[in-house]
Write an enzyme that holds these catalytic residues in place. Structure first.
Site, PDB file in Angstrom:
ATOM      1  N   TRP A   8       0.714  -1.348   0.030  1.00 32.40           N
ATOM      2  CA  TRP A   8      -0.023   0.120   0.082  1.00 32.40           C
ATOM      3  C   TRP A   8       1.041   1.349  -0.158  1.00 32.40           C
ATOM      4  O   TRP A   8       0.248   2.362  -0.331  1.00 32.40           O
ATOM      5  CB  TRP A   8      -1.061  -0.033   1.226  1.00 32.40           C
ATOM      6  CG  TRP A   8      -0.149   0.195   2.367  1.00 32.40           C
ATOM      7  CD1 TRP A   8       0.825  -0.376   2.873  1.00 32.40           C
ATOM      8  CD2 TRP A   8      -0.500   0.939   3.573  1.00 32.40           C
ATOM      9  NE1 TRP A   8       1.414  -0.113   4.153  1.00 32.40           N
ATOM     10  CE2 TRP A   8       0.399   0.845   4.747  1.00 32.40           C
ATOM     11  CE3 TRP A   8      -1.540   2.154   3.631  1.00 32.40           C
ATOM     12  CZ2 TRP A   8       0.450   1.719   5.779  1.00 32.40           C
ATOM     13  CZ3 TRP A   8      -1.446   2.865   5.124  1.00 32.40           C
ATOM     14  CH2 TRP A   8      -0.435   2.634   5.854  1.00 32.40           C
ATOM     15  N   ASP A   9       2.114   1.102   0.281  1.00 36.76           N
ATOM     16  CA  ASP A   9       3.046   2.261   0.194  1.00 36.76           C
ATOM     17  C   ASP A   9       2.926   2.901  -0.920  1.00 36.76           C
ATOM     18  O   ASP A   9       3.006   4.041  -0.937  1.00 36.76           O
ATOM     19  CB  ASP A   9       4.498   1.756   0.357  1.00 36.76           C
ATOM     20  CG  ASP A   9       4.790   0.784   1.636  1.00 36.76           C
ATOM     21  OD1 ASP A   9       3.834   0.064   1.854  1.00 36.76           O
ATOM     22  OD2 ASP A   9       5.895   0.631   1.873  1.00 36.76           O
TER      23      ASP A   9
ATOM     24  N   GLU B 272       0.989  -2.065  12.562  1.00 35.67           N
ATOM     25  CA  GLU B 272       1.127  -3.511  12.531  1.00 35.67           C
ATOM     26  C   GLU B 272       1.120  -4.277  13.848  1.00 35.67           C
ATOM     27  O   GLU B 272       1.379  -5.485  13.999  1.00 35.67           O
ATOM     28  CB  GLU B 272       2.147  -3.777  11.667  1.00 35.67           C
ATOM     29  CG  GLU B 272       1.818  -3.707  10.278  1.00 35.67           C
ATOM     30  CD  GLU B 272       2.977  -4.306   9.271  1.00 35.67           C
ATOM     31  OE1 GLU B 272       4.033  -4.521   9.542  1.00 35.67           O
ATOM     32  OE2 GLU B 272       2.662  -4.159   8.097  1.00 35.67           O
TER      33      GLU B 272
ATOM     34  N   LYS C 252       3.254   1.309  16.302  1.00 35.90           N
ATOM     35  CA  LYS C 252       4.413   1.202  15.264  1.00 35.90           C
ATOM     36  C   LYS C 252       4.613   2.326  14.440  1.00 35.90           C
ATOM     37  O   LYS C 252       5.687   3.016  14.228  1.00 35.90           O
ATOM     38  CB  LYS C 252       4.381   0.019  14.526  1.00 35.90           C
ATOM     39  CG  LYS C 252       5.608  -0.378  13.834  1.00 35.90           C
ATOM     40  CD  LYS C 252       5.466  -1.775  12.670  1.00 35.90           C
ATOM     41  CE  LYS C 252       6.392  -1.969  11.732  1.00 35.90           C
ATOM     42  NZ  LYS C 252       6.334  -2.918  10.795  1.00 35.90           N
ATOM     43  N   GLN C 253       3.341   3.102  13.981  1.00 36.74           N
ATOM     44  CA  GLN C 253       3.532   4.112  13.040  1.00 36.74           C
ATOM     45  C   GLN C 253       2.013   4.667  13.081  1.00 36.74           C
ATOM     46  O   GLN C 253       1.207   4.574  13.393  1.00 36.74           O
ATOM     47  CB  GLN C 253       3.873   3.238  11.591  1.00 36.74           C
ATOM     48  CG  GLN C 253       2.501   2.346  11.028  1.00 36.74           C
ATOM     49  CD  GLN C 253       2.980   1.439  10.066  1.00 36.74           C
ATOM     50  OE1 GLN C 253       3.610   0.218  10.424  1.00 36.74           O
ATOM     51  NE2 GLN C 253       2.957   2.002   8.738  1.00 36.74           N
TER      52      GLN C 253
HETATM   53  C1  BGC Z   1       5.201  -1.441   7.501  1.00 31.47           C
HETATM   54  C2  BGC Z   1       4.093  -1.404   6.484  1.00 31.47           C
HETATM   55  C3  BGC Z   1       4.784  -1.379   5.388  1.00 31.47           C
HETATM   56  C4  BGC Z   1       5.875  -2.342   4.788  1.00 31.47           C
HETATM   57  C5  BGC Z   1       6.501  -2.206   3.690  1.00 31.47           C
HETATM   58  C6  BGC Z   1       6.176  -2.462   7.357  1.00 31.47           C
HETATM   59  O1  BGC Z   1       7.362  -2.339   8.209  1.00 31.47           O
HETATM   60  O2  BGC Z   1       4.662  -1.601   8.963  1.00 31.47           O
HETATM   61  O3  BGC Z   1       2.934  -0.506   6.706  1.00 31.47           O
HETATM   62  O4  BGC Z   1       3.708  -1.525   4.001  1.00 31.47           O
HETATM   63  O5  BGC Z   1       6.998  -2.244   6.157  1.00 31.47           O
HETATM   64  O6  BGC Z   1       7.099  -0.782   3.730  1.00 31.47           O
END
Ligand code: BGC
Length: 755
Positions: free
Chosen positions: A325-326, A467, A580-581
């Site tokens: 999804w990035d 995540e 996490k984010q």
């Molecule tokens: C992140 C995801 C991301 C993936 C690839 C993971 O560490 O939590 O949101 O899509 O890395 O960049």
């Protein structure tokens, strides 16, 4: 514009080899070549990673293919190898010129007999011929001497998960040497071929096994110069990979190094002109922002919609070279506003892979399209169920990235919708984009849980952007994005009915959608959207606020082993509020109009100290929302973290035992978003654009270019004034909203707004 286009590193430091391999990477979307030195091999992680060709050699881990290294070269003098690995380098510098996408090195070796020998090289991944990796090497000495320059194609390849070629065949034709390889899983062919041209200095050439050995007679201070034209041809776009590679080498050698380098300057120049970013008063930010754009562009598929941009670009095989999804959320905005042809490739990639998403939905018992968490060229989900290993027990951890991050389908629909809003390209709906949006909405309807007593649709057992907390209920980001998907689907249906009635009829029959409209409307009207509660905070998911509320310091003090995984099911963050984010903050930065300024501020303030930024997708979003609500100091601080991530190397290298190093295209794209959508406050609004600037104190002026509905504009944002000039003579008037007031920008006059 005063820009330092050169990224420079001095000295030899073994510990930095891996990092510089990322930082100094070159690429053209067809392949990436790591920023390693010519003498490096697999132990130094030298790699040329190609897009579009993936392989699973039987161990269940499918990754992009690294091809034999055509740049493999070193010099030898008096029995000594003149490489930074074998000899004493008196001085050494590695540079990346982002204005031409050129990597340069210069090393002076002090030989045993006191002579000084200088080795220089320049290389680039050609933009004018995407197959070509072009290099020029130069060797000179402070006295007359005889030395050898050895060069070949190294087929001892670095791979993260084992060899990927079932066969390799050595080839030779008309002075071009090469290797043709075929992958194990699908038997796909790639050829690497190289033509050597000695353009200055006396020499005699012979061959020792597969290495060309050039005996050069050097005169004091007169360089020996060799150009090497390496072609990489894949069967995705070449019928006969070997013949094509030979042709490419010949043609490039004919055109010559200087000509091709000028082409690089011109074509990279065009890219920077499309962005038009100039930051007056802050050279550090200017360089970091352009470097981010450089990295993002280096991995962008300008030539095809068979792939999008992998999570680590083309800097290697990390994250299985998969597209997440990035792409839609972080990388697409820059291209949608500045380079719509590339943006179209990125979104069409999802359209091409609708079938894979349908299959995935069916696999889990749903209807519609459930897009893969880790998507490769075949549109299937490359994500394994046991993605990580517990470093304490050595046992595999069952992760639910693949099963529960349903928001990916909403991100895909959002990306497509945003692309259409910005570019005005509605035709894409007729090329499959309509089905994608409709099928994503259908998937959500079939996933939804209707809670009778509350008369609302809920989304249970999902994982949001954060995540670390898996399998939660009613993740705010997910629910709001689903509503947006439902709205997009209804809008698509309306638009088709009005503008393309025949296609509408056909499509309804093709995908059996007639009854679905009512379902989607029901979902849209009755989905549960978590509202701001106490302190105006939106709870990230049901029960999140009951989690232990501790500081990051406290959390870190509980860590027993470096790299231990902090997320589900047993990691340290699981029963806490540490995330996490960016998650709720991401939601607010994307769907800004759905929330008041106060709510945005309060949520930023609540979640900021609780965010670990364990993903490179996080800091840019904290910067973006901070800029949008006028917290410019915070925004600037986070911008610089995001923009410099690949310059400083300040990122996580492991998730548990999983290596995740490489470049960070999402942060690179996020950087553009902060500058243009954050500090300048650009977005589409009501059939026009909105621009609501909040410049950081040091920025005297921010200039940038953008496109809207097929026309191009150049904007300058100053302390109190905005100037917008239309650069497309034929375009219609553009409605511009600033601080709630409306203005019109006409093609013949520049619009000035005092704010
Ligand atoms: C992140 C995801 C991301 C993936 C690839 C993971 O560490 O939590 O949101 O899509 O890395 O960049």
């Amino acid at each position: 514009m005063c820009v330092d286009w050169c990224i420079r590193e001095e000295g030899v430091d073994e510990k930095k080899i891996e990092f510089l391999g990322n930082k100094m990477c070159i690429g053209n979307g067809y392949f990436g070549y790591r920023g390693t030195l010519e003498e490096y091999g697999k132990d130094q992680l030298a790699a040329c990673t190609v897009s579009e060709i993936f392989d699973d050699n039987g161990n269940g881990w499918r990754e992009p293919v690294n091809v034999p290294n055509g740049l493999y070269t070193w010099a030898e003098y008096a029995g000594e190898k003149l490489t930074v690995l074998d000899a004493q380098a008196e001085s050494h510098v590695q540079e990346l010129y982002i204005d031409t996408g050129t990597h340069r090195r210069e090393t002076v070796f002090a030989a045993g007999d006191g002579s000084r020998i200088k080795v220089e090289s320049e290389r680039f991944a050609s933009l004018s011929d995407l197959h070509m990796l072009v290099m020029r090497c130069q060797v000179s000495a402070d006295r007359d001497l005889e030395l050898r320059v050895c060069t070949g194609i190294d087929d001892d390849i670095w791979n993260i998960n084992g060899n990927h070629f079932a066969e390799t065949e050595i080839q030779e034709k008309d002075g071009v040497d090469g290797i043709v390889c075929r992958t194990i899983q699908d038997g796909r062919s790639v050829a690497v071929a190289a033509k050597i041209c000695i353009t200055a200095g006396a020499s005699v050439t012979d061959k020792k096994q597969d290495v060309t050995v050039i005996h050069a007679s050097l005169k004091k201070d007169v360089p020996f110069v060799m150009e090497k034209y390496t072609a990489i041809c894949k069967e995705t776009d070449c019928q006969d990979v070997w013949e094509s590679a030979v042709c490419c080498c010949m043609e490039s050698a004919e055109r010559g190094f200087e000509f091709l380098k000028e082409e690089q300057r011109r074509l990279w120049g065009e890219r920077y002109r499309r962005l038009g970013i100039e930051i007056k008063g802050d050279e550090e930010a200017q360089q970091a922002v352009l470097y981010s754009a450089y990295l993002l562009y280096s991995s962008a598929p300008a030539h095809t919609d068979r792939v999008a941009i992998p999570a680590r670009g083309l800097s290697g095989q990390v994250y299985k070279g998969a597209m997440f999804w990035d792409t839609e959320i972080y990388m697409l905005p820059m291209f949608a506003f500045c380079d719509p042809a590339i943006a179209r490739n990125l979104v069409m990639y999802r359209v091409r892979n609708l079938e894979g998403a349908r299959e995935k939905a069916a696999e889990y018992g749903y209807r519609g399209a459930f897009y893969p968490w880790e998507s490769q060229e075949n549109g299937k989900d490359g994500c394994t169920l046991y993605n990580l290993t517990d470093i304490f027990t050595g046992r595999k951890i069952r992760t639910y990235f693949r099963d529960k991050q349903i928001h990916i389908s909403a991100d895909v629909a959002y990306g497509l919708w945003k692309y259409m809003e910005v570019t005005g390209d509605k035709e894409i709906l007729l090329e499959g984009a309509a089905e994608v949006i409709l099928e994503c909405a259908r998937f959500f309807y079939s996933y939804a849980y209707y809670k009778k007593d509350k008369e609302r649709f809920e989304f249970l057992d999902v994982t949001g952007a954060d995540e670390y907390h898996e399998r939660v209920n009613n993740d705010a980001y997910t629910n709001y994005m689903i509503r947006l998907t439902a709205k997009a689907a209804l809008d698509v249906l309306d638009l088709l009915k009005r503008a393309y009635p025949d296609r509408y009829e056909e499509l309804m029959a093709e995908i059996d959608y007639r009854d679905e409209e009512e379902h989607i409307r029901d979902l849209y009207e009755n989905i549960y959207l978590p509202e701001p509660g106490a302190g105006l905070v939106i709870e990230q998911f049901d029960g999140y606020l009951k989690g232990e509320d501790l500081s990051l310091e406290e959390l870190y003090s509980r860590i027993i082993k470096p790299n231990e995984y902090l997320g589900s099911p047993t990691g340290l963050t699981v029963n806490t509020q540490i995330i996490k984010q960016a998650d709720v903050v991401l939601l607010m930065s994307l769907l800004g109009d759905a929330f008041t300024e106060k709510v945005k501020e309060k949520n930023w303030e609540y979640y900021e100290p609780r965010t670990e930024h364990g993903s490179s997708l996080s800091t840019c979003i904290y910067a973006l929302l901070a800029a949008q609500v006028g917290k410019t100091e915070w925004a600037y601080k986070y911008l610089m973290k995001a923009a410099k991530i690949d310059l400083t190397g300040d990122y996580k290298l492991y998730l548990g035992d999983l290596y995740i190093g490489g470049t960070h295209p999402a942060a690179n794209g996020g950087t553009w978003m902060v500058v243009v959508q954050g500090f300048a406050g650009l977005d589409v609004k009501d059939g026009g654009i909105r621009i609501d600037p909040h410049l950081p104190d040091k920025w005297e002026e921010l200039k940038f270019c953008f496109g809207y509905a097929g026309s191009r504009y150049r904007a300058a944002v100053r302390r109190r004034e905005i100037e917008i000039r239309c650069e497309s003579p034929e375009s219609a008037e553009l409605k511009v909203t600033c601080r709630g007031k409306e203005y019109l920008c006409t093609p013949d006059e520049s619009l000035k707004i005092t704010y």
